[in-house]
Write a protein that holds these residues in place. Structure first.
Motif, PDB file in Angstrom:
ATOM      1  N   ALA A   1      -1.146  16.229   2.186  1.00 13.19           N
ATOM      2  CA  ALA A   1      -1.793  15.115   2.884  1.00 13.19           C
ATOM      3  C   ALA A   1      -3.195  14.873   2.333  1.00 13.19           C
ATOM      4  CB  ALA A   1      -1.851  15.396   4.375  1.00 13.19           C
ATOM      5  N   ALA A   2      -3.939  15.959   2.091  1.00  8.98           N
ATOM      6  CA  ALA A   2      -5.299  15.823   1.562  1.00  8.98           C
ATOM      7  C   ALA A   2      -5.281  15.224   0.157  1.00  8.98           C
ATOM      8  CB  ALA A   2      -5.986  17.184   1.552  1.00  8.98           C
ATOM      9  N   THR A   3      -4.331  15.706  -0.664  1.00 17.17           N
ATOM     10  CA  THR A   3      -4.223  15.196  -2.031  1.00 17.17           C
ATOM     11  C   THR A   3      -3.838  13.716  -2.020  1.00 17.17           C
ATOM     12  OG1 THR A   3      -3.556  17.370  -2.848  1.00 17.17           O
ATOM     13  CG2 THR A   3      -3.031  15.467  -4.228  1.00 17.17           C
ATOM     14  N   ALA A   4      -2.864  13.385  -1.167  1.00 15.09           N
ATOM     15  CA  ALA A   4      -2.422  11.986  -1.085  1.00 15.09           C
ATOM     16  C   ALA A   4      -3.575  11.086  -0.636  1.00 15.09           C
ATOM     17  CB  ALA A   4      -1.247  11.869  -0.126  1.00 15.09           C
ATOM     18  N   TRP A   5      -4.394  11.587   0.286  1.00 13.95           N
ATOM     19  CA  TRP A   5      -5.493  10.756   0.776  1.00 13.95           C
ATOM     20  C   TRP A   5      -6.526  10.503  -0.319  1.00 13.95           C
ATOM     21  CZ3 TRP A   5      -4.901   8.020   4.904  1.00 13.95           C
ATOM     22  CH2 TRP A   5      -5.991   7.294   5.377  1.00 13.95           C
ATOM     23  N   GLU A   6      -6.743  11.493  -1.175  1.00  6.92           N
ATOM     24  CA  GLU A   6      -7.643  11.271  -2.311  1.00  6.92           C
ATOM     25  C   GLU A   6      -7.112  10.164  -3.219  1.00  6.92           C
ATOM     26  OE1 GLU A   6      -8.325  14.835  -4.462  1.00  6.92           O
ATOM     27  OE2 GLU A   6      -9.113  15.949  -2.746  1.00  6.92           O
ATOM     28  N   ILE A   7      -5.799  10.162  -3.404  1.00  9.91           N
ATOM     29  CA  ILE A   7      -5.190   9.119  -4.241  1.00  9.91           C
ATOM     30  C   ILE A   7      -5.329   7.751  -3.561  1.00  9.91           C
ATOM     31  CG2 ILE A   7      -3.050   8.347  -5.335  1.00  9.91           C
ATOM     32  CD1 ILE A   7      -2.140  11.299  -5.321  1.00  9.91           C
ATOM     33  N   PHE A   8      -5.133   7.724  -2.223  1.00  8.91           N
ATOM     34  CA  PHE A   8      -5.303   6.459  -1.491  1.00  8.91           C
ATOM     35  C   PHE A   8      -6.721   5.912  -1.686  1.00  8.91           C
ATOM     36  CE2 PHE A   8      -2.209   8.401   1.789  1.00  8.91           C
ATOM     37  CZ  PHE A   8      -1.117   7.993   1.052  1.00  8.91           C
ATOM     38  N   GLU A   9      -7.700   6.801  -1.578  1.00 10.42           N
ATOM     39  CA  GLU A   9      -9.088   6.361  -1.701  1.00 10.42           C
ATOM     40  C   GLU A   9      -9.365   5.805  -3.091  1.00 10.42           C
ATOM     41  OE1 GLU A   9     -11.473   9.706  -0.576  1.00 10.42           O
ATOM     42  OE2 GLU A   9     -11.469   9.155   1.546  1.00 10.42           O
ATOM     43  N   GLU A  10      -8.808   6.457  -4.102  1.00  8.07           N
ATOM     44  CA  GLU A  10      -8.985   5.972  -5.469  1.00  8.07           C
ATOM     45  C   GLU A  10      -8.367   4.582  -5.626  1.00  8.07           C
ATOM     46  OE1 GLU A  10      -6.606   7.697  -8.758  1.00  8.07           O
ATOM     47  OE2 GLU A  10      -8.555   8.357  -9.535  1.00  8.07           O
ATOM     48  N   TYR A  11      -7.189   4.396  -5.061  1.00  9.18           N
ATOM     49  CA  TYR A  11      -6.493   3.110  -5.122  1.00  9.18           C
ATOM     50  C   TYR A  11      -7.299   2.034  -4.375  1.00  9.18           C
ATOM     51  CZ  TYR A  11      -2.561  -0.190  -4.914  1.00  9.18           C
ATOM     52  OH  TYR A  11      -1.743  -1.288  -5.042  1.00  9.18           O
ATOM     53  N   SER A  12      -7.773   2.382  -3.167  1.00  9.34           N
ATOM     54  CA  SER A  12      -8.528   1.425  -2.356  1.00  9.34           C
ATOM     55  C   SER A  12      -9.844   1.051  -3.010  1.00  9.34           C
ATOM     56  CB  SER A  12      -8.786   1.999  -0.955  1.00  9.34           C
ATOM     57  OG  SER A  12      -7.581   2.141  -0.246  1.00  9.34           O
ATOM     58  N   GLU A  13     -10.483   2.018  -3.671  1.00  8.52           N
ATOM     59  CA  GLU A  13     -11.739   1.731  -4.337  1.00  8.52           C
ATOM     60  C   GLU A  13     -11.541   0.718  -5.465  1.00  8.52           C
ATOM     61  OE1 GLU A  13     -15.179   4.053  -6.929  1.00  8.52           O
ATOM     62  OE2 GLU A  13     -13.870   5.188  -5.591  1.00  8.52           O
ATOM     63  N   ALA A  14     -10.478   0.908  -6.259  1.00  6.05           N
ATOM     64  CA  ALA A  14     -10.184  -0.031  -7.339  1.00  6.05           C
ATOM     65  C   ALA A  14      -9.847  -1.414  -6.774  1.00  6.05           C
ATOM     66  CB  ALA A  14      -9.028   0.489  -8.188  1.00  6.05           C
ATOM     67  N   LEU A  15      -9.072  -1.422  -5.682  1.00  5.46           N
ATOM     68  CA  LEU A  15      -8.705  -2.684  -5.035  1.00  5.46           C
ATOM     69  C   LEU A  15      -9.941  -3.418  -4.515  1.00  5.46           C
ATOM     70  CD1 LEU A  15      -5.736  -3.196  -2.600  1.00  5.46           C
ATOM     71  CD2 LEU A  15      -7.995  -4.027  -1.998  1.00  5.46           C
TER      72      LEU A  15
END
Length: 373
Positions: free
Chosen positions: A119-133
């Motif tokens: 869950a923690a790893t996935a959330w880091e990926i979400f944040e990276e995606y959201s930042e680019a978006l």
């Protein structure tokens, strides 16, 4: 993120889930539409969901990451005018959906520690995606705002110069968010900053053609309140046309507002409905000759001598002939005002204490301000 940060079981699960991408895409799109009605009419939502899933699951599966899809979504949402807050809410719902999928499929085979790490790893990926978006959205929105501002300014300019036929006038009214029937006034104001924010803060409908130091706008006075328009221009040198009812009459009203602006003193507003002399002088071909007849001696002086006398007589009339107020406004002694008034009277041949002669001088000064570029 390196491959070692992802548990082998999680990587295997992500690879398996990628094979179910069409089903997961449909489920994510449904979850987002259910949670936010704004997305009901977004035609490419499924593609965006597929990109989001591919990015997150691909990262967990150890595939090369690429934020192009996130930036593409951000640009598309900005161009469509979807608010950034709505876009980010949709992204968070997508993240929750993916977490739920991971926990649902991995809950029976993975330890609690692995699940929490996932869950923690996935959330880091979400944040990276959201930042680019978000970054792409802000950049695209800024560009869109610039284009929209330029388009509105050009449209307002065409309206104010009378370049629009009936069909284009309707299109312009829609683009500028103006009604076709008023009341309207045209405002001309100088200054480095446009007066537009003053009107938008008070929710007064207006469309502006900005300039380097002269701004022209069509304004819709709420409830015919011209005093509000005057108040919003406080401190600016501005001219306001007489009210008019048909948006097609904006061009002649703009010319009228420019004339009013030309006779306005710095920091003051001249309204056409309160300056009937303006129309008389604007329409009189003999205005220049009359000005020269009354002010010829004054205007023949060198500028360094002429300018203080013109300023003095302008303020004299503005203050109702008060020497004390004129002196205070010009930061000079009362005796200086008296001396200048005597010079004016000698050069013009008019006595400022004589009503008719003072009126002649006032008309000539107004003509001079009107005729001076």
């Amino acid at each position: 993120m390196t491959e070692t940060t992802v548990h082998p079981a999680v990587r295997s699960l992500a690879e398996a889930l990628l094979d179910e991408l069409p089903v997961l895409t449909a489920g994510m799109a449904e979850a987002i539409r259910t949670g936010d009605p704004v997305y009901a009419d977004v035609p490419d939502l499924e593609q965006s969901c597929a990109d989001h899933l591919s990015y997150v699951l691909g990262e967990l599966a150890g595939l090369p990451r690429d934020t192009k899809s996130a930036r593409r979504v951000g640009r598309r949402r900005a161009e469509a005018g979807v608010p950034l807050a709505t876009v980010l809410r949709g992204s968070r719902r997508a993240a929750r959906y993916i977490l739920d999928v991971l926990l649902h499929h991995g809950g029976s085979t993975m330890s609690k520690t692995v699940l929490m790490s996932t869950a923690a790893t996935a959330w880091e990926i979400f944040e990276e995606y959201s930042e680019a978006l978000s970054s792409a959205y802000v950049s695209s929105a800024g560009e869109r705002l610039r284009r929209d501002t330029e388009t509105r300014a050009a449209t307002a300019g065409a309206l104010l110069t009378g370049e629009l036929d009936a069909d284009r006038l309707r299109e312009a009214a829609t683009a500028l968010r103006l009604p076709l029937t008023g009341p309207f006034v045209v405002v001309v104001a100088d200054g480095a900053d446009s007066p537009a924010p003053r009107f938008s803060r008070r929710r007064v409908a207006a469309a502006w053609q900005p300039g380097v130091d002269l701004h022209t706008g069509v304004v819709v006075p709420p409830h015919h309140d011209l005093d509000l328009v005057t108040d919003l221009l406080d401190g600016l040198r501005a001219g306001v046309s007489a009210p008019f009812a048909d948006l097609a009459d904006a061009a002649p009203a703009a010319a009228e507002a420019r004339l009013a602006w030309r006779i306005a003193a710095p920091g003051t507003v001249v309204r056409r409905d309160r300056a009937p002399l303006l129309r008389l002088l604007a329409d009189a071909p003999s205005a220049a000759a009359y000005r020269d007849e009354v002010l010829g001696g004054l205007l023949a002086l060198p500028d360094r001598e002429r300018a203080p006398l013109l300023d003095t007589v302008r303020v004299w009339f503005d203050t109702g002939g008060s020497a004390a107020q004129t002196a205070a406004a010009l930061f000079v002694h009362r005796n200086t005002v008296g001396y200048r008034v005597q010079q004016l009277e000698r050069l013009s041949g008019r006595n400022l204490t004589h009503a008719a002669q003072a009126a002649e001088l006032h008309v000539a000064l107004t003509a001079h301000r009107l005729l001076t570029p």
